[in-house]
Design an enzyme around this catalytic site. Structure first.
Site, PDB file in Angstrom:
ATOM      1  N   ASP A  68     -17.484   6.552  -2.263  1.00 17.78           N
ATOM      2  CA  ASP A  68     -16.356   6.429  -1.657  1.00 17.78           C
ATOM      3  C   ASP A  68     -15.901   7.900  -1.165  1.00 17.78           C
ATOM      4  OD1 ASP A  68     -13.836   6.030  -0.606  1.00 17.78           O
ATOM      5  OD2 ASP A  68     -12.882   5.943  -2.499  1.00 17.78           O
ATOM      6  N   GLN A 104     -10.098  -4.166  -3.822  1.00 16.55           N
ATOM      7  CA  GLN A 104     -11.270  -3.745  -3.481  1.00 16.55           C
ATOM      8  C   GLN A 104     -12.213  -4.089  -4.239  1.00 16.55           C
ATOM      9  OE1 GLN A 104     -12.477  -1.973  -0.416  1.00 16.55           O
ATOM     10  NE2 GLN A 104     -14.269  -2.547  -1.415  1.00 16.55           N
ATOM     11  N   ARG A 129       1.170  -1.294   0.048  1.00 14.44           N
ATOM     12  CA  ARG A 129       0.036   0.117  -0.015  1.00 14.44           C
ATOM     13  C   ARG A 129       0.941   1.188  -0.101  1.00 14.44           C
ATOM     14  NH1 ARG A 129      -5.368   1.631   3.208  1.00 14.44           N
ATOM     15  NH2 ARG A 129      -6.206  -0.009   1.992  1.00 14.44           N
TER      16      ARG A 129
HETATM   17  N1   CP Z   1     -11.297  -0.572   1.949  1.00 17.37           N
HETATM   18  C1   CP Z   1     -10.048  -0.429   2.515  1.00 17.37           C
HETATM   19  O1   CP Z   1      -9.275  -0.498   1.810  1.00 17.37           O
HETATM   20  O2   CP Z   1      -9.973  -0.184   3.894  1.00 17.37           O
HETATM   21  P1   CP Z   1      -8.752   0.088   4.618  1.00 17.37           P
HETATM   22  O3   CP Z   1      -8.086   1.287   4.206  1.00 17.37           O
HETATM   23  O4   CP Z   1      -9.145   0.054   6.089  1.00 17.37           O
HETATM   24  O5   CP Z   1      -7.615  -1.060   4.351  1.00 17.37           O
HETATM   25  N1  NVA Z   2     -10.305   6.387  -2.188  1.00 16.30           N
HETATM   26  C1  NVA Z   2      -9.702   5.976  -0.419  1.00 16.30           C
HETATM   27  C2  NVA Z   2     -10.120   4.642  -0.213  1.00 16.30           C
HETATM   28  C3  NVA Z   2      -9.708   4.199   0.970  1.00 16.30           C
HETATM   29  C4  NVA Z   2     -10.010   2.723   1.049  1.00 16.30           C
HETATM   30  C5  NVA Z   2      -8.503   6.329  -0.275  1.00 16.30           C
HETATM   31  O1  NVA Z   2      -7.319   6.281  -1.258  1.00 16.30           O
HETATM   32  O2  NVA Z   2      -8.238   7.092   0.905  1.00 16.30           O
END
Ligand code: CP
Ligand code: NVA
Length: 301
Positions: A219, A130, A100
């Site tokens: 979102d 996701q 991430r």
């Molecule tokens: N939806 C999602 O990726 O949640 P987190 O940011 O908690 O991992």
């Molecule tokens: N679009 C959001 C998704 C979080 C799971 C972000 O990148 O923060």
């Protein structure tokens, strides 16, 4: 299947069918298995996470493997050392990497230089795990994906980009409504249309996108890394809230989706997100099953 899962465009129709079939089997099975017996998976996380981190760690453990979690303080990708060095060294220790990060270019570099598979657990451009869980959730509810109407209302962000990439190959009819200036990236939209999303529609009117929809997805308006734009975004997205009034345009049995975390009172109302239309907890659960399927297929090649 390709070596890595970085966007969603890396999966073809056969890959998607295999993932959804195995995810359903693993969900049904419940008990632990040995698909990742003895394998060690590294989680390289540069941003906070609850669902992604926990579902991957639990998933690896349920498949007989183990995890090494590296926080931003442990490994500042591209800062403490070049991404390509981290990728090549990590590959000598572990059997797979879940990452991430902020810059999607780092994700691509990590995948390019890593000898072991890399799975994107969210970057600034894509969030494929996701979108896989979302499509699987729709499939469970409707029993099919072909012809299902999915409306995405909000920001043209990482979540929408991966939904586009994956929905294009499933026959889902996706309509997106974003404020002007917050469209999805045009080359991503065009690629999705080219790769099967011929019926996709982009509008700046949420009512038009939601008309007759089976699922309405939203979102957050301000993603991780965009915090300095929050005030400007609150104004720009004001008319894009998913609320009861907007949902009157949708199909009578329409469900509401969100990747979570939810900002109640912004992109969606408390009333809608707590109503029986909401399938957000099922989406979150399905992250676990779908990711276990992806790992069993990718880390055993
Ligand atoms: N939806 C999602 O990726 O949640 P987190 O940011 O908690 O991992
Ligand atoms: N679009 C959001 C998704 C979080 C799971 C972000 O990148 O923060």
């Amino acid at each position: 299947m390709n070596k890595d899962l970085t966007s969603g465009f890396d999966l073809d129709r056969a890959d998607l069918n295999n993932i959804f079939k195995l995810a359903a089997e693993l969900k049904e099975r419940r008990r632990p298995g040995q698909e990742l017996n003895g394998k060690v998976i590294s989680l390289v996380f540069q941003k906070p996470s609850m669902r992604t981190r926990v579902s991957f760690e639990v998933g690896v453990s349920q498949l007989g493997g183990s995890c090494v979690y590296l926080s931003p303080g442990d490994i500042s990708l591209g800062d403490r050392e070049p991404v390509k060095d981290a990728a090549r060294v990590l590959s000598r220790y572990v059997d797979g990497v879940i990452c991430r990060t902020f810059a999607h270019s780092h994700m691509e570099e990590l995948a390019r230089y890593s000898e072991v598979p890399v799975i994107n657990g969210l970057s600034d451009v894509y969030h494929p795990c996701q979108a896989l869980a979302d499509m699987f959730t729709i499939l469970e509810i409707k029993g099919r994906l072909e012809g299902v109407r999915l409306a995405f209302v909000g920001d043209g962000n990482n979540v929408l980009h991966s939904l586009l990439a994956i929905a294009a190959k499933t026959g889902v009819d996706l309509r997106a409504a974003t404020p002007r200036g917050f469209d999805p990236q045009s080359q991503i939209w065009e690629q999705a249309v080219r790769e099967g999303g011929k019926s996709f529609k982009l509008t700046h009117d949420p009512r038009e996108a939601v008309e007759g929809a089976d699922f309405v997805y939203t979102d957050v308006w301000t993603s991780m890394g965009q915090e300095s734009e929050r005030e400007q975004r609150l104004k720009a997205f004001r008319d894009f809230q998913v609320n009861q009034e907007l949902l009157q345009k949708a199909a009578p049995d329409c469900r509401v989706m969100h990747c979570m975390p939810v900002h109640r009172g912004e992109e969606v109302t408390e009333e809608v997100i707590e109503s029986n239309r909401s399938v957000i907890i099922d989406q979150a659960e399905n992250r676990l099953h779908v990711q276990k399927a992806v790992m069993a297929l990718l880390f055993n090649k």
